[in-house]
Design a protein around this motif. Structure first.
Motif, PDB file in Angstrom:
ATOM      1  N   ILE A  56       0.877  -1.163   0.000  1.00 44.16           N
ATOM      2  CA  ILE A  56       0.000   0.000   0.000  1.00 44.16           C
ATOM      3  C   ILE A  56       0.915   1.213   0.000  1.00 44.16           C
ATOM      4  CG2 ILE A  56      -1.863   1.201   1.181  1.00 44.16           C
ATOM      5  CD1 ILE A  56      -1.108  -2.359   2.159  1.00 44.16           C
ATOM      6  N   ASN A  57       0.949   1.929  -1.105  1.00 44.17           N
ATOM      7  CA  ASN A  57       1.961   2.971  -1.289  1.00 44.17           C
ATOM      8  C   ASN A  57       1.682   4.243  -0.510  1.00 44.17           C
ATOM      9  OD1 ASN A  57       3.578   1.480  -3.111  1.00 44.17           O
ATOM     10  ND2 ASN A  57       2.135   1.921  -4.762  1.00 44.17           N
ATOM     11  N   SER A  58       0.418   4.511  -0.233  1.00 42.37           N
ATOM     12  CA  SER A  58       0.068   5.762   0.429  1.00 42.37           C
ATOM     13  C   SER A  58      -0.922   5.499   1.556  1.00 42.37           C
ATOM     14  CB  SER A  58      -0.542   6.747  -0.574  1.00 42.37           C
ATOM     15  OG  SER A  58      -0.896   7.956   0.050  1.00 42.37           O
ATOM     16  N   ILE A  59      -0.612   5.996   2.751  1.00 42.91           N
ATOM     17  CA  ILE A  59      -1.460   5.820   3.924  1.00 42.91           C
ATOM     18  C   ILE A  59      -1.885   7.194   4.441  1.00 42.91           C
ATOM     19  CG2 ILE A  59      -1.531   4.997   6.307  1.00 42.91           C
ATOM     20  CD1 ILE A  59      -1.531   2.760   4.302  1.00 42.91           C
ATOM     21  N   GLN A  60      -3.153   7.303   4.773  1.00 44.28           N
ATOM     22  CA  GLN A  60      -3.689   8.541   5.323  1.00 44.28           C
ATOM     23  C   GLN A  60      -3.674   8.465   6.856  1.00 44.28           C
ATOM     24  OE1 GLN A  60      -4.789  11.201   3.382  1.00 44.28           O
ATOM     25  NE2 GLN A  60      -3.968  10.043   1.644  1.00 44.28           N
ATOM     26  N   PHE A  61      -3.404   9.603   7.496  1.00 48.23           N
ATOM     27  CA  PHE A  61      -3.338   9.655   8.957  1.00 48.23           C
ATOM     28  C   PHE A  61      -4.244  10.766   9.477  1.00 48.23           C
ATOM     29  CE2 PHE A  61       0.790   8.198   7.419  1.00 48.23           C
ATOM     30  CZ  PHE A  61       0.959   7.026   8.133  1.00 48.23           C
ATOM     31  N   CYS A  62      -4.541  10.699  10.772  1.00 44.50           N
ATOM     32  CA  CYS A  62      -5.177  11.827  11.447  1.00 44.50           C
ATOM     33  C   CYS A  62      -4.622  11.906  12.864  1.00 44.50           C
ATOM     34  CB  CYS A  62      -6.703  11.706  11.445  1.00 44.50           C
ATOM     35  SG  CYS A  62      -7.345  10.273  12.302  1.00 44.50           S
ATOM     36  N   GLN A  63      -4.857  13.035  13.507  1.00 42.44           N
ATOM     37  CA  GLN A  63      -4.306  13.290  14.831  1.00 42.44           C
ATOM     38  C   GLN A  63      -5.357  13.017  15.908  1.00 42.44           C
ATOM     39  OE1 GLN A  63      -1.035  13.862  14.848  1.00 42.44           O
ATOM     40  NE2 GLN A  63      -1.229  13.737  12.611  1.00 42.44           N
ATOM     41  N   ALA A  64      -4.897  12.861  17.151  1.00 40.60           N
ATOM     42  CA  ALA A  64      -5.802  12.512  18.241  1.00 40.60           C
ATOM     43  C   ALA A  64      -6.881  13.563  18.441  1.00 40.60           C
ATOM     44  CB  ALA A  64      -5.010  12.312  19.535  1.00 40.60           C
ATOM     45  N   ILE A  65      -6.525  14.822  18.278  1.00 42.34           N
ATOM     46  CA  ILE A  65      -7.509  15.894  18.399  1.00 42.34           C
ATOM     47  C   ILE A  65      -7.393  16.772  17.159  1.00 42.34           C
ATOM     48  CG2 ILE A  65      -8.262  17.906  19.716  1.00 42.34           C
ATOM     49  CD1 ILE A  65      -7.088  16.605  22.205  1.00 42.34           C
ATOM     50  N   GLU A  66      -8.452  16.816  16.377  1.00 50.26           N
ATOM     51  CA  GLU A  66      -8.465  17.619  15.161  1.00 50.26           C
ATOM     52  C   GLU A  66      -9.609  18.614  15.221  1.00 50.26           C
ATOM     53  OE1 GLU A  66      -8.525  15.355  11.591  1.00 50.26           O
ATOM     54  OE2 GLU A  66      -6.467  14.643  11.804  1.00 50.26           O
ATOM     55  N   GLN A  67      -9.303  19.873  14.937  1.00 50.31           N
ATOM     56  CA  GLN A  67     -10.342  20.883  14.882  1.00 50.31           C
ATOM     57  C   GLN A  67     -11.229  20.626  13.667  1.00 50.31           C
ATOM     58  OE1 GLN A  67     -10.929  23.176  17.182  1.00 50.31           O
ATOM     59  NE2 GLN A  67      -9.175  22.485  18.401  1.00 50.31           N
ATOM     60  N   GLY A  68     -12.525  20.590  13.898  1.00 51.87           N
ATOM     61  CA  GLY A  68     -13.458  20.371  12.798  1.00 51.87           C
ATOM     62  C   GLY A  68     -13.327  19.010  12.158  1.00 51.87           C
ATOM     63  N   ALA A  69     -12.932  17.989  12.944  1.00 57.03           N
ATOM     64  CA  ALA A  69     -12.746  16.642  12.405  1.00 57.03           C
ATOM     65  C   ALA A  69     -14.055  16.102  11.847  1.00 57.03           C
ATOM     66  CB  ALA A  69     -12.222  15.709  13.495  1.00 57.03           C
ATOM     67  N   THR A  70     -13.968  15.390  10.742  1.00 47.73           N
ATOM     68  CA  THR A  70     -15.134  14.743  10.148  1.00 47.73           C
ATOM     69  C   THR A  70     -15.342  13.397  10.817  1.00 47.73           C
ATOM     70  OG1 THR A  70     -14.721  15.800   8.019  1.00 47.73           O
ATOM     71  CG2 THR A  70     -16.140  13.847   8.024  1.00 47.73           C
ATOM     72  N   PRO A  71     -16.547  13.116  11.311  1.00 44.98           N
ATOM     73  CA  PRO A  71     -16.795  11.809  11.941  1.00 44.98           C
ATOM     74  C   PRO A  71     -16.606  10.664  10.940  1.00 44.98           C
ATOM     75  CG  PRO A  71     -18.520  13.380  12.501  1.00 44.98           C
ATOM     76  CD  PRO A  71     -17.706  14.003  11.403  1.00 44.98           C
ATOM     77  N   PHE A  72     -16.267   9.507  11.479  1.00 40.92           N
ATOM     78  CA  PHE A  72     -16.057   8.325  10.660  1.00 40.92           C
ATOM     79  C   PHE A  72     -17.256   7.400  10.758  1.00 40.92           C
ATOM     80  CE2 PHE A  72     -11.861   9.966  11.165  1.00 40.92           C
ATOM     81  CZ  PHE A  72     -11.182   9.622  10.002  1.00 40.92           C
ATOM     82  N   GLY A  73     -17.470   6.632   9.690  1.00 40.08           N
ATOM     83  CA  GLY A  73     -18.555   5.659   9.699  1.00 40.08           C
ATOM     84  C   GLY A  73     -18.224   4.451  10.569  1.00 40.08           C
ATOM     85  N   ILE A  74     -16.951   4.034  10.524  1.00 40.22           N
ATOM     86  CA  ILE A  74     -16.496   2.882  11.303  1.00 40.22           C
ATOM     87  C   ILE A  74     -15.186   3.229  11.991  1.00 40.22           C
ATOM     88  CG2 ILE A  74     -15.765   0.460  11.235  1.00 40.22           C
ATOM     89  CD1 ILE A  74     -17.389   0.157   8.653  1.00 40.22           C
ATOM     90  N   ILE A  75     -15.132   3.015  13.302  1.00 41.68           N
ATOM     91  CA  ILE A  75     -13.885   3.159  14.045  1.00 41.68           C
ATOM     92  C   ILE A  75     -13.473   1.786  14.564  1.00 41.68           C
ATOM     93  CG2 ILE A  75     -12.758   4.146  16.068  1.00 41.68           C
ATOM     94  CD1 ILE A  75     -14.498   6.591  15.797  1.00 41.68           C
ATOM     95  N   TRP A  76     -12.281   1.363  14.178  1.00 43.37           N
ATOM     96  CA  TRP A  76     -11.694   0.121  14.682  1.00 43.37           C
ATOM     97  C   TRP A  76     -10.814   0.507  15.863  1.00 43.37           C
ATOM     98  CZ3 TRP A  76     -12.782  -4.545  12.152  1.00 43.37           C
ATOM     99  CH2 TRP A  76     -13.395  -4.434  10.899  1.00 43.37           C
ATOM    100  N   LEU A  77     -11.234   0.148  17.067  1.00 38.96           N
ATOM    101  CA  LEU A  77     -10.486   0.499  18.271  1.00 38.96           C
ATOM    102  C   LEU A  77      -9.479  -0.609  18.555  1.00 38.96           C
ATOM    103  CD1 LEU A  77     -10.127   2.485  20.614  1.00 38.96           C
ATOM    104  CD2 LEU A  77     -11.881   1.201  21.861  1.00 38.96           C
TER     105      LEU A  77
END
Length: 344
Positions: A56-77
């Motif tokens: 997988i050549n490209s991976i997307q990341f996000c931070q623990a606290i993001e201003q205006g974060a978009t909710p996710f449909g599925i969170i794998w904890l």
């Protein structure tokens, strides 16, 4: 339907899971420590013990606290049991009423923390039966057999089956179960060996090749089986061998064990358990959610579980750096004596 996925707390399992989901064409982001994110800048390589591989050549990341974060449909904890409460606080900005949360923890009961934090969301449990090791930066290797199993009930059956159809692959086999309680007790039976591996301080395969260690694991499992019998839980098969027979096979002499336990030994020689990693790094272990779950259930049923209690004591004495704590690696013979000497 394409879901947007967040793998929250991506370590070994989470990175493997996130990579496999990305391969399926789903939108997925990882939330992980800065060091892990740096190691994944060039992508993820997935391999398994059967020879499958993918990049997988490209991976997307996000931070623990993001201003205006978009909710996710599925969170794998995918954090450890010991980190679930903190994770729930940090997940708030990624959750709305439509988010489904899939808990991938070892042991029993940590999903209740998630349900209390998100009472209006669907919280499902998942059973991850395989081990993952990082062979190199960004290279995650599934070193043992097993099928990722997601909880399915009447309300979520259609969603779960659709999700499985989307992400199931050779690198990530997936199925569902309507009886996760029994399945997680069966997984817990296998996870009781995690503490022994941590104390032995050697790879899992090397541990299983020594009868003394197997005798200790068999003793731990015997206590769990007494508890599940009293609870009227019928353990499903999560290996080629029925749950009740596993302790008998573990007790076999080495020459017979190697003949009849081919699948148990079909493990990458590098694999060590998550508890080994935690104990080696001085981190809190999941012992209270694994062996501790057996002891707690036994206490409620007035069933003594001295072997599991002794293992808990050994792990915690090392974890807390107590003066009288044994030094790792603990040999098979020494560990057997430490666990069973007071019972003989």
């Amino acid at each position: 339907m394409n879901h947007n996925h967040l793998v929250f707390g991506a370590g070994l399992i989470g990175c493997y899971l996130g990579g496999a989901i990305a391969l399926s064409g789903q939108s997925v982001r990882l939330l992980c420590r800065a060091k892990i994110q740096k190691n994944l800048q060039d992508g993820i390589k997935l391999t398994d013990y059967l020879g499958h591989q993918a990049l997988i050549n490209s991976i997307q990341f996000c931070q623990a606290i993001e201003q205006g974060a978009t909710p996710f449909g599925i969170i794998w904890l995918t954090v450890k049991c010991t980190d679930v409460a903190t994770a729930c606080e940090q997940m708030q900005c990624f959750v709305d009423t439509h988010t489904r949360i899939i808990c991938c923890q070892n042991g029993l009961g940590s999903e209740q923390i998630v349900k209390q934090a998100f009472p209006h969301n669907q919280v499902l449990r998942a059973m991850v039966p395989f081990n993952v090791v990082e062979m190199d930066k960004g290279h995650f290797h599934r070193g043992s057999a097993g099928t990722l199993t997601i909880e399915s009930d009447n309300c979520e059956e259609q969603f779960v089956e659709q999700l499985i159809a989307q992400i199931n692959s050779d690198l990530l086999p997936v199925e569902s179960s309507a009886d996760m309680d029994s399945l997680l007790w069966a997984k817990l039976q296998l996870n009781l060996g995690n503490s022994v591996n941590a104390l032995a301080d050697i790879p899992v395969k090397a541990m299983l090749e020594q009868r003394g260690y197997r005798l200790v694991v068999a003793g731990l499992m015997k206590e769990l089986l007494a508890v599940t019998k009293a609870k009227n839980i019928v353990l499903p098969k999560v290996t080629a061998v029925p749950a009740q027979l596993i302790p008998y096979i573990l007790r076999l002499p080495n020459i017979l064990f190697k003949r009849v336990a081919n699948q148990m030994l079909a493990i990458d020689p590098n694999v060590k358990t998550s508890m080994w990693w935690d104990l080696s790094r001085g981190k809190a272990t999941e012992i209270d959610h694994l062996n501790g779950a057996v002891v707690q259930a036994g206490d409620r049923l007035n069933i003594s579980c001295p072997a599991n209690q002794k293992i808990i004591s050994l792990i915690k004495s090392i974890q807390h750096g107590e003066v009288n704590a044994p030094k790792r690696p603990i040999s098979a013979e020494q560990l057997y004596q430490l666990v069973f000497s007071e019972q003989n």
